[in-house]
Design a protein around this motif. Structure first.
Motif, PDB file in Angstrom:
ATOM      1  N   GLN A  10       0.843  -1.188   0.000  1.00  0.00           N
ATOM      2  CA  GLN A  10       0.000   0.000   0.000  1.00  0.00           C
ATOM      3  C   GLN A  10       0.876   1.234   0.000  1.00  0.00           C
ATOM      4  O   GLN A  10       1.599   1.492   0.940  1.00  0.00           O
ATOM      5  CB  GLN A  10      -0.904   0.020   1.233  1.00  0.00           C
ATOM      6  CG  GLN A  10      -1.909  -1.080   1.246  1.00  0.00           C
ATOM      7  CD  GLN A  10      -2.744  -1.050   2.517  1.00  0.00           C
ATOM      8  OE1 GLN A  10      -2.411  -0.345   3.458  1.00  0.00           O
ATOM      9  NE2 GLN A  10      -3.801  -1.807   2.528  1.00  0.00           N
ATOM     10  N   PRO A  12       1.008   5.346  -0.062  1.00  0.00           N
ATOM     11  CA  PRO A  12       0.154   6.490   0.208  1.00  0.00           C
ATOM     12  C   PRO A  12      -0.097   7.302  -1.050  1.00  0.00           C
ATOM     13  O   PRO A  12       0.775   7.450  -1.891  1.00  0.00           O
ATOM     14  CB  PRO A  12       0.952   7.310   1.228  1.00  0.00           C
ATOM     15  CG  PRO A  12       1.922   6.357   1.822  1.00  0.00           C
ATOM     16  CD  PRO A  12       2.215   5.348   0.755  1.00  0.00           C
ATOM     17  N   ALA A  13      -1.296   7.830  -1.148  1.00  0.00           N
ATOM     18  CA  ALA A  13      -1.628   8.682  -2.280  1.00  0.00           C
ATOM     19  C   ALA A  13      -0.930  10.031  -2.126  1.00  0.00           C
ATOM     20  O   ALA A  13      -0.538  10.419  -1.040  1.00  0.00           O
ATOM     21  CB  ALA A  13      -3.134   8.889  -2.339  1.00  0.00           C
ATOM     22  N   VAL A  42      -7.747   8.714   5.516  1.00  0.00           N
ATOM     23  CA  VAL A  42      -7.961   7.598   4.605  1.00  0.00           C
ATOM     24  C   VAL A  42      -9.364   7.731   4.043  1.00  0.00           C
ATOM     25  O   VAL A  42     -10.349   7.664   4.773  1.00  0.00           O
ATOM     26  CB  VAL A  42      -7.787   6.236   5.314  1.00  0.00           C
ATOM     27  CG1 VAL A  42      -8.041   5.101   4.352  1.00  0.00           C
ATOM     28  CG2 VAL A  42      -6.400   6.135   5.925  1.00  0.00           C
ATOM     29  N   ARG A  46      -7.619   5.218   0.256  1.00  0.00           N
ATOM     30  CA  ARG A  46      -6.403   5.933  -0.133  1.00  0.00           C
ATOM     31  C   ARG A  46      -5.992   6.898   0.969  1.00  0.00           C
ATOM     32  O   ARG A  46      -6.822   7.556   1.572  1.00  0.00           O
ATOM     33  CB  ARG A  46      -6.640   6.728  -1.424  1.00  0.00           C
ATOM     34  CG  ARG A  46      -6.959   5.854  -2.604  1.00  0.00           C
ATOM     35  CD  ARG A  46      -7.231   6.674  -3.852  1.00  0.00           C
ATOM     36  NE  ARG A  46      -6.089   7.550  -4.116  1.00  0.00           N
ATOM     37  CZ  ARG A  46      -6.178   8.682  -4.790  1.00  0.00           C
ATOM     38  NH1 ARG A  46      -7.335   9.083  -5.271  1.00  0.00           N
ATOM     39  NH2 ARG A  46      -5.104   9.414  -5.005  1.00  0.00           N
ATOM     40  N   HIS A  47      -4.690   6.987   1.209  1.00  0.00           N
ATOM     41  CA  HIS A  47      -4.161   7.947   2.176  1.00  0.00           C
ATOM     42  C   HIS A  47      -4.056   9.305   1.505  1.00  0.00           C
ATOM     43  O   HIS A  47      -3.503   9.428   0.420  1.00  0.00           O
ATOM     44  CB  HIS A  47      -2.770   7.520   2.651  1.00  0.00           C
ATOM     45  CG  HIS A  47      -2.797   6.334   3.535  1.00  0.00           C
ATOM     46  ND1 HIS A  47      -2.815   5.045   3.056  1.00  0.00           N
ATOM     47  CD2 HIS A  47      -2.815   6.232   4.883  1.00  0.00           C
ATOM     48  CE1 HIS A  47      -2.830   4.210   4.069  1.00  0.00           C
ATOM     49  NE2 HIS A  47      -2.834   4.900   5.187  1.00  0.00           N
ATOM     50  N   GLN A  48      -4.585  10.322   2.161  1.00  0.00           N
ATOM     51  CA  GLN A  48      -4.467  11.693   1.689  1.00  0.00           C
ATOM     52  C   GLN A  48      -3.887  12.529   2.809  1.00  0.00           C
ATOM     53  O   GLN A  48      -4.296  12.395   3.963  1.00  0.00           O
ATOM     54  CB  GLN A  48      -5.829  12.239   1.261  1.00  0.00           C
ATOM     55  CG  GLN A  48      -6.392  11.530   0.064  1.00  0.00           C
ATOM     56  CD  GLN A  48      -7.633  12.221  -0.464  1.00  0.00           C
ATOM     57  OE1 GLN A  48      -8.125  13.183   0.112  1.00  0.00           O
ATOM     58  NE2 GLN A  48      -8.147  11.733  -1.561  1.00  0.00           N
TER      59      GLN A  48
END
Length: 71
Positions: A10, A12-13, A42, A46-48
């Motif tokens: 995974q 991070p975005a 999240v 997706r991590h923002q």
């Protein structure tokens, strides 16, 4: 299962060549990780990341757990 194995695939975005970028304003952080004053959210898996200024501006929406699309 350990944390490294679980999160290995995974990414991070909003990361560009190991630089964290604010999802709202595009401000980039120095180094490979976000400063402690930044917020990680999240959304849809997706991590923002949000810089300190954007986080302060939208703190009530963040605390209400609204997706950033509603800000």
């Amino acid at each position: 299962m350990d944390e490294e194995t679980h999160h290995r695939n995974q990414q991070p975005a909003h990361r560009d060549a190991d630089v964290v970028v604010c999802a709202l304003c595009g401000t980039s952080a120095d180094g490979e990780s976000a400063p402690p004053t930044w917020i990680c959210s999240v959304e849809s898996g997706r991590h923002q990341y949000f810089c300190e200024e954007c986080a302060r501006t939208h703190i009530r929406a963040i605390e209400s757990r609204l997706d950033s699309a509603w800000w």
